[in-house]
Design a protein around this motif. Sequence first.
Motif, PDB file in Angstrom:
ATOM      1  N   LEU A  45      35.289  35.487  39.839  1.00  0.00           N
ATOM      2  CA  LEU A  45      36.181  34.766  38.931  1.00  0.00           C
ATOM      3  C   LEU A  45      35.673  33.364  38.630  1.00  0.00           C
ATOM      4  O   LEU A  45      35.786  32.886  37.495  1.00  0.00           O
ATOM      5  CB  LEU A  45      37.588  34.711  39.532  1.00  0.00           C
ATOM      6  CG  LEU A  45      38.363  36.035  39.507  1.00  0.00           C
ATOM      7  CD1 LEU A  45      39.569  35.975  40.431  1.00  0.00           C
ATOM      8  CD2 LEU A  45      38.800  36.384  38.084  1.00  0.00           C
ATOM      9  N   PHE A  46      35.114  32.696  39.629  1.00  0.00           N
ATOM     10  CA  PHE A  46      34.552  31.358  39.377  1.00  0.00           C
ATOM     11  C   PHE A  46      33.369  31.439  38.413  1.00  0.00           C
ATOM     12  O   PHE A  46      33.218  30.579  37.527  1.00  0.00           O
ATOM     13  CB  PHE A  46      34.122  30.703  40.690  1.00  0.00           C
ATOM     14  CG  PHE A  46      35.257  30.098  41.469  1.00  0.00           C
ATOM     15  CD1 PHE A  46      36.055  29.108  40.903  1.00  0.00           C
ATOM     16  CD2 PHE A  46      35.535  30.503  42.763  1.00  0.00           C
ATOM     17  CE1 PHE A  46      37.111  28.538  41.605  1.00  0.00           C
ATOM     18  CE2 PHE A  46      36.588  29.939  43.483  1.00  0.00           C
ATOM     19  CZ  PHE A  46      37.377  28.963  42.895  1.00  0.00           C
ATOM     20  N   VAL A  91      28.152  41.616  39.580  1.00  0.00           N
ATOM     21  CA  VAL A  91      27.456  41.830  40.862  1.00  0.00           C
ATOM     22  C   VAL A  91      28.403  41.522  42.022  1.00  0.00           C
ATOM     23  O   VAL A  91      28.498  42.285  42.994  1.00  0.00           O
ATOM     24  CB  VAL A  91      26.186  40.966  40.944  1.00  0.00           C
ATOM     25  CG1 VAL A  91      25.601  41.020  42.362  1.00  0.00           C
ATOM     26  CG2 VAL A  91      25.147  41.438  39.933  1.00  0.00           C
ATOM     27  N   LEU A  92      29.107  40.389  41.935  1.00  0.00           N
ATOM     28  CA  LEU A  92      30.014  39.995  43.012  1.00  0.00           C
ATOM     29  C   LEU A  92      31.200  40.955  43.124  1.00  0.00           C
ATOM     30  O   LEU A  92      31.646  41.276  44.236  1.00  0.00           O
ATOM     31  CB  LEU A  92      30.495  38.562  42.790  1.00  0.00           C
ATOM     32  CG  LEU A  92      29.419  37.485  42.977  1.00  0.00           C
ATOM     33  CD1 LEU A  92      29.953  36.120  42.552  1.00  0.00           C
ATOM     34  CD2 LEU A  92      28.958  37.429  44.429  1.00  0.00           C
ATOM     35  N   SER A 116      32.139  43.325  46.407  1.00  0.00           N
ATOM     36  CA  SER A 116      33.484  43.410  46.974  1.00  0.00           C
ATOM     37  C   SER A 116      33.954  44.856  47.067  1.00  0.00           C
ATOM     38  O   SER A 116      34.526  45.279  48.087  1.00  0.00           O
ATOM     39  CB  SER A 116      34.463  42.599  46.124  1.00  0.00           C
ATOM     40  OG  SER A 116      35.766  42.660  46.647  1.00  0.00           O
ATOM     41  N   PHE A 117      33.720  45.658  46.019  1.00  0.00           N
ATOM     42  CA  PHE A 117      34.185  47.043  46.003  1.00  0.00           C
ATOM     43  C   PHE A 117      33.452  47.907  47.030  1.00  0.00           C
ATOM     44  O   PHE A 117      33.973  48.947  47.444  1.00  0.00           O
ATOM     45  CB  PHE A 117      34.007  47.651  44.609  1.00  0.00           C
ATOM     46  CG  PHE A 117      34.793  46.942  43.536  1.00  0.00           C
ATOM     47  CD1 PHE A 117      35.970  46.271  43.840  1.00  0.00           C
ATOM     48  CD2 PHE A 117      34.352  46.935  42.221  1.00  0.00           C
ATOM     49  CE1 PHE A 117      36.701  45.610  42.860  1.00  0.00           C
ATOM     50  CE2 PHE A 117      35.077  46.288  41.227  1.00  0.00           C
ATOM     51  CZ  PHE A 117      36.249  45.621  41.552  1.00  0.00           C
ATOM     52  N   GLY A 131      32.568  37.860  46.518  1.00  0.00           N
ATOM     53  CA  GLY A 131      33.437  38.954  46.115  1.00  0.00           C
ATOM     54  C   GLY A 131      34.206  38.574  44.873  1.00  0.00           C
ATOM     55  O   GLY A 131      33.666  37.917  43.968  1.00  0.00           O
ATOM     56  N   VAL A 132      35.477  38.920  44.835  1.00  0.00           N
ATOM     57  CA  VAL A 132      36.263  38.747  43.612  1.00  0.00           C
ATOM     58  C   VAL A 132      36.477  37.276  43.264  1.00  0.00           C
ATOM     59  O   VAL A 132      36.366  36.887  42.098  1.00  0.00           O
ATOM     60  CB  VAL A 132      37.605  39.487  43.730  1.00  0.00           C
ATOM     61  CG1 VAL A 132      38.527  39.137  42.572  1.00  0.00           C
ATOM     62  CG2 VAL A 132      37.379  40.991  43.764  1.00  0.00           C
TER      63      VAL A 132
END
Length: 249
Positions: free
Chosen positions: A80-81, A108-109, A113-114, A75-76
């Motif tokens: 971010l990573f 994509v990640l 998440s959304f 997810g988020v």
Amino acid sequence: MDILETHAYDRRQRRNTSCLLFLSLFPFFLSAALYFYWWIPLSEPSLLAAAVKSAPTFSLALLVLSYNGGRSLVGVAGGLFFSVGGDCCLIWDELFLAGMACFAVTHVLYSVSFLSSHYSSHSSSSLSFFFYLLLWLTGGGTYAYLFPHLQKSHDSSILTPAVGVYVLLLVLMVTLALRTRQPLMALGSLSFIVSDFTLAIQHFKVVPNLEHGRLFVMTTYYLSQLLIAVGDVRAGTDEAAEFHKWKRS
């Protein structure tokens, strides 16, 4: 506990959570300030430059992970990573494709998440569909505008389809962010698309480098990541608050 006491308790909890979240963002604001103070884009590519540039995003990834746990890696937090990887790659021009691939995974990640139960699903109105259509037309129009310039690149056979896929994933992410009806997610995703499109028209020589182009790109980029990260944390804390409220009832 009566209704008035419950409402007062909830207000105190939200206020305390907001204060704690603001303090937790100090590493982001400090590292972003250091980046703009040293103005890394104007320095020679180096591991130090990559570390300074990616530090704000890395701090946001740790923040989301600390609040939302390991599930946020798909997810988020995971996005971010991967953004950290993209930040580092874009320090070197020869790693542009690798950086774009990292940010494609980010989108994509974020999209995963959304679409998760982390966010409430909302039915779309005709006005929403109009904005979605406008967004997709903007994305398609931007790619069409970039296409002749992509063809002039020495690696156009790879770059042209890669940019097309990237634009598709970016616009999909923004669409799903708008669908959540979360203001922070909506503003963050729109800021991301503005940052990327501004970077693209400069990188592919569509227009001469703008006088403050890099400053605008990085400001909108850091703002987008900040809003998305904070939005995800708030969604997680709201979900936890609803669960505790249900347990008390």
